[in-house]
Design a protein around this motif. Structure first.
Motif, PDB file in Angstrom:
ATOM      1  N   ARG A  56      -8.126  10.491   6.563  1.00 50.18           N
ATOM      2  CA  ARG A  56      -8.182   9.494   5.490  1.00 50.18           C
ATOM      3  C   ARG A  56      -8.802   8.202   6.029  1.00 50.18           C
ATOM      4  NH1 ARG A  56      -5.846  10.922   0.379  1.00 50.18           N
ATOM      5  NH2 ARG A  56      -5.733  13.175   0.698  1.00 50.18           N
ATOM      6  N   PRO A  57      -9.550   7.508   5.199  1.00 53.28           N
ATOM      7  CA  PRO A  57     -10.107   6.228   5.661  1.00 53.28           C
ATOM      8  C   PRO A  57      -8.983   5.278   6.096  1.00 53.28           C
ATOM      9  CG  PRO A  57     -11.043   6.878   3.542  1.00 53.28           C
ATOM     10  CD  PRO A  57      -9.932   7.845   3.833  1.00 53.28           C
ATOM     11  N   LYS A  58      -9.253   4.549   7.177  1.00 50.20           N
ATOM     12  CA  LYS A  58      -8.243   3.625   7.725  1.00 50.20           C
ATOM     13  C   LYS A  58      -7.781   2.626   6.664  1.00 50.20           C
ATOM     14  CE  LYS A  58      -8.528   4.800  12.230  1.00 50.20           C
ATOM     15  NZ  LYS A  58      -8.512   6.246  12.000  1.00 50.20           N
ATOM     16  N   GLU A  59      -8.712   2.163   5.840  1.00 50.22           N
ATOM     17  CA  GLU A  59      -8.374   1.164   4.822  1.00 50.22           C
ATOM     18  C   GLU A  59      -7.376   1.734   3.810  1.00 50.22           C
ATOM     19  OE1 GLU A  59      -7.904  -2.373   3.632  1.00 50.22           O
ATOM     20  OE2 GLU A  59      -9.075  -1.961   5.438  1.00 50.22           O
ATOM     21  N   GLU A  60      -7.593   2.991   3.403  1.00 52.21           N
ATOM     22  CA  GLU A  60      -6.660   3.652   2.465  1.00 52.21           C
ATOM     23  C   GLU A  60      -5.268   3.775   3.111  1.00 52.21           C
ATOM     24  OE1 GLU A  60      -7.894   7.585   1.166  1.00 52.21           O
ATOM     25  OE2 GLU A  60      -5.911   8.001   0.326  1.00 52.21           O
ATOM     26  N   MET A  61      -5.234   4.177   4.384  1.00 50.66           N
ATOM     27  CA  MET A  61      -3.936   4.325   5.070  1.00 50.66           C
ATOM     28  C   MET A  61      -3.233   2.976   5.185  1.00 50.66           C
ATOM     29  SD  MET A  61      -4.217   7.318   7.886  1.00 50.66           S
ATOM     30  CE  MET A  61      -5.648   6.902   8.822  1.00 50.66           C
ATOM     31  N   LYS A  62      -4.008   1.937   5.493  1.00 48.88           N
ATOM     32  CA  LYS A  62      -3.428   0.601   5.633  1.00 48.88           C
ATOM     33  C   LYS A  62      -2.785   0.149   4.315  1.00 48.88           C
ATOM     34  CE  LYS A  62      -4.722  -3.963   7.311  1.00 48.88           C
ATOM     35  NZ  LYS A  62      -5.818  -4.823   7.761  1.00 48.88           N
ATOM     36  N   GLN A  63      -3.484   0.381   3.212  1.00 48.33           N
ATOM     37  CA  GLN A  63      -2.946  -0.004   1.901  1.00 48.33           C
ATOM     38  C   GLN A  63      -1.648   0.735   1.599  1.00 48.33           C
ATOM     39  OE1 GLN A  63      -3.840  -2.645   0.410  1.00 48.33           O
ATOM     40  NE2 GLN A  63      -5.498  -2.814   1.898  1.00 48.33           N
ATOM     41  N   ILE A  64      -1.595   2.024   1.931  1.00 50.18           N
ATOM     42  CA  ILE A  64      -0.382   2.818   1.691  1.00 50.18           C
ATOM     43  C   ILE A  64       0.780   2.284   2.539  1.00 50.18           C
ATOM     44  CG2 ILE A  64       0.662   5.118   1.993  1.00 50.18           C
ATOM     45  CD1 ILE A  64      -2.118   6.282   1.162  1.00 50.18           C
ATOM     46  N   ILE A  65       0.500   1.949   3.796  1.00 48.25           N
ATOM     47  CA  ILE A  65       1.551   1.413   4.684  1.00 48.25           C
ATOM     48  C   ILE A  65       2.137   0.120   4.088  1.00 48.25           C
ATOM     49  CG2 ILE A  65       1.947   0.311   6.946  1.00 48.25           C
ATOM     50  CD1 ILE A  65      -0.117   2.421   8.055  1.00 48.25           C
ATOM     51  N   LEU A  74       3.579  -0.786  12.476  1.00 47.12           N
ATOM     52  CA  LEU A  74       2.505   0.222  12.549  1.00 47.12           C
ATOM     53  C   LEU A  74       1.128  -0.434  12.590  1.00 47.12           C
ATOM     54  CD1 LEU A  74       3.751   2.826   9.905  1.00 47.12           C
ATOM     55  CD2 LEU A  74       3.224   3.357  12.304  1.00 47.12           C
ATOM     56  N   LEU A  75       0.991  -1.520  11.824  1.00 45.99           N
ATOM     57  CA  LEU A  75      -0.336  -2.128  11.639  1.00 45.99           C
ATOM     58  C   LEU A  75      -0.894  -2.751  12.914  1.00 45.99           C
ATOM     59  CD1 LEU A  75       0.265  -3.700   8.124  1.00 45.99           C
ATOM     60  CD2 LEU A  75      -0.985  -1.599   8.660  1.00 45.99           C
TER      61      LEU A  75
END
Ligand code: DGI
Ligand code: FE
Ligand code: FE
Length: 189
Positions: A56-65, A74-75
């Protein structure tokens, strides 16, 4: 959900190389589950979906976190850690798996956590020792895993922590906490 349905879903999410790794984790997890008394069906599904979010794109994962209020910690750590908790979230949301044991096995497959269940240990170790893995120390962990899950896990965590430290990278607290939990509990056996 049966094995072939699950594999068909996950194949879409992965590269061929990562799919072959997933098959290795599945086969290894089934052996470990049989040996150490974890639920084989849950081990199979957890293994199949453990790296679901790997690409998954890092940006998508960051938004979910952020949205799902996962640990902010985590960030600031290696982005490689993100696919585990984000994977558990997406496997529930997109695949419809709701079994908390399976979701936790996915969620904690990279860092571990204190008080891991047998299923969580099986998935963590299967990921580490599947036949496609070739790194220093992996054979020792393969041997230990035949005898005792906790000894194998301690060795795998030691190797991981040393590997990260040699690269001058920060170690995620749960990785240390898992190691401390297992080594501390042993003294009271
Ligand atoms: O997804 P896989 O490659 O199959 O394996 P994995 O989920 O165990 O991810 C391994 C990666 O995660 C590897 O690049 C090392 C990294 N990692 C694991 N624990 C920590 C970590 N990185 C940091 N910085 N800190 C950790 O505690
Ligand atoms: Fe992973
Ligand atoms: Fe993996």
């Amino acid at each position: 959900m049966n094995r072939s349905e699950a594999l068909e879903i996950v194949k879409e999410q992965l590269t061929e190389h990562r799919y072959q790794h997933t098959i290795g984790v599945m086969e290894t997890a089934l052996v470990l589950a049989k040996q150490h008394g974890a639920d084989e069906k849950k081990a199979e599904l957890s293994a199949i979906f453990h790296d679901y979010a790997k690409f998954r794109p890092k940006e998508e994962m960051k938004q979910i976190i952020i949205q799902e209020k996962m640990p902010k910690e985590l960030l600031v750590h290696n982005t490689e850690l993100w696919h585990a908790p984000v994977g558990a979230y997406l496997v529930k949301k997109e695949v419809g798996i709701t079994d908390p044991d399976i979701l936790d096995a996915i969620k904690y497959h990279t860092s571990g956590r204190p008080g891991m269940t047998v299923l969580e240990k099986v998935i963590y170790l299967a990921d580490y020792i599947e036949p496609g893995r070739h790194f220093p120390g992996v054979d020792e962990v393969r041997e230990l895993a035949k005898e005792d899950l906790d000894s194998a896990l301690i060795k795998a965590l030691q190797n991981t922590i040393l590997f990260i430290m040699k690269k001058n990278q920060p170690v995620y607290p749960d990785t240390f906490h898992t190691y401390n939990d297992l080594t501390t509990n042993r003294r009271h056996d």
